[in-house]
Design a protein around this motif. Structure first.
Motif, mmCIF file in Angstrom:
data_model
loop_
_atom_site.group_PDB
_atom_site.id
_atom_site.type_symbol
_atom_site.label_atom_id
_atom_site.label_comp_id
_atom_site.label_asym_id
_atom_site.label_seq_id
_atom_site.Cartn_x
_atom_site.Cartn_y
_atom_site.Cartn_z
ATOM 1 N N VAL A 183 -8.733 -3.172 5.168
ATOM 2 C CA VAL A 183 -8.809 -2.450 6.575
ATOM 3 C C VAL A 183 -7.722 -1.693 6.651
ATOM 4 O O VAL A 183 -6.559 -1.768 6.356
ATOM 5 N N ASP A 184 -7.761 -0.504 7.391
ATOM 6 C CA ASP A 184 -6.785 0.234 7.893
ATOM 7 C C ASP A 184 -5.765 -0.586 8.679
ATOM 8 O O ASP A 184 -6.173 -1.187 9.575
ATOM 9 N N SER A 185 -4.372 -0.509 8.608
ATOM 10 C CA SER A 185 -3.484 -1.310 9.481
ATOM 11 C C SER A 185 -3.254 -0.561 10.753
ATOM 12 O O SER A 185 -3.917 0.594 11.140
ATOM 13 N N TYR A 186 -2.988 -1.254 11.858
ATOM 14 C CA TYR A 186 -2.824 -0.840 13.128
ATOM 15 C C TYR A 186 -1.965 0.532 13.161
ATOM 16 O O TYR A 186 -2.253 1.502 13.846
ATOM 17 N N ASN B 200 1.190 -4.270 1.772
ATOM 18 C CA ASN B 200 0.288 -2.953 1.605
ATOM 19 C C ASN B 200 0.109 -3.053 0.216
ATOM 20 O O ASN B 200 -0.595 -1.757 -0.026
ATOM 21 N N GLN B 201 0.574 -3.724 -0.513
ATOM 22 C CA GLN B 201 0.513 -3.526 -2.225
ATOM 23 C C GLN B 201 0.008 -4.730 -2.545
ATOM 24 O O GLN B 201 0.586 -5.883 -2.470
ATOM 25 N N PRO B 202 -1.020 -4.622 -3.738
ATOM 26 C CA PRO B 202 -1.435 -6.013 -4.257
ATOM 27 C C PRO B 202 -0.218 -6.442 -5.118
ATOM 28 O O PRO B 202 0.844 -5.789 -5.582
ATOM 29 N N PHE B 203 -0.127 -7.730 -5.727
ATOM 30 C CA PHE B 203 0.756 -8.280 -6.342
ATOM 31 C C PHE B 203 1.147 -7.574 -7.831
ATOM 32 O O PHE B 203 2.114 -7.533 -8.014
#
Length: 109
Positions: free
Chosen positions: A73-76, A39-42
């Motif tokens: 998108v929002d995660s589940y 959930n974080q970019p590199f």
């Protein structure tokens, strides 16, 4: 645990956790495939690995032969958390207790 599947729910800045993750990345680099969801970019992986050199090496190994699929998108899990907060403070009581029936029992007397 299947030896070909590694699932890390959360990796923080703990040296032992990040060392294990880095060893896995290094062991599979150019030998086997690895699938990572984050959930974080590199650019923010410095928050994961405590050592900047380890961060650069891990990211370099990932992107060298990578197919990157970015989904904005929002995660589940996030979607479910929002929905459960909208429903209220939790599940309805399934058993009668003094706490959840105290007012009803007093009014009935």
């Amino acid at each position: 645990m299947n030896p070909h599947v590694f699932h890390a729910l959360h990796v923080g800045k703990d040296q032992a956790e990040t060392s294990v993750l880095f060893e896995l990345i290094s062991a599979r680099y150019e030998r086997r495939s690895i699938l990572v969801t984050a959930n974080q970019p590199f650019g923010e992986w410095g928050k994961i690995f405590p050592d900047p050199a380890m961060t650069v090496a891990a990211v370099d190994r990932f992107i060298h032969h990578a197919v990157i699929v970015e989904m904005n998108v929002d995660s589940y899990q996030r979607r479910e958390a929002k929905a459960s907060r909208a429903k209220g403070p939790g599940r309805p009581a399934t058993r009668a207790t003094k706490k959840n029936t105290g007012d009803v029992a007093r009014k009935a007397k």
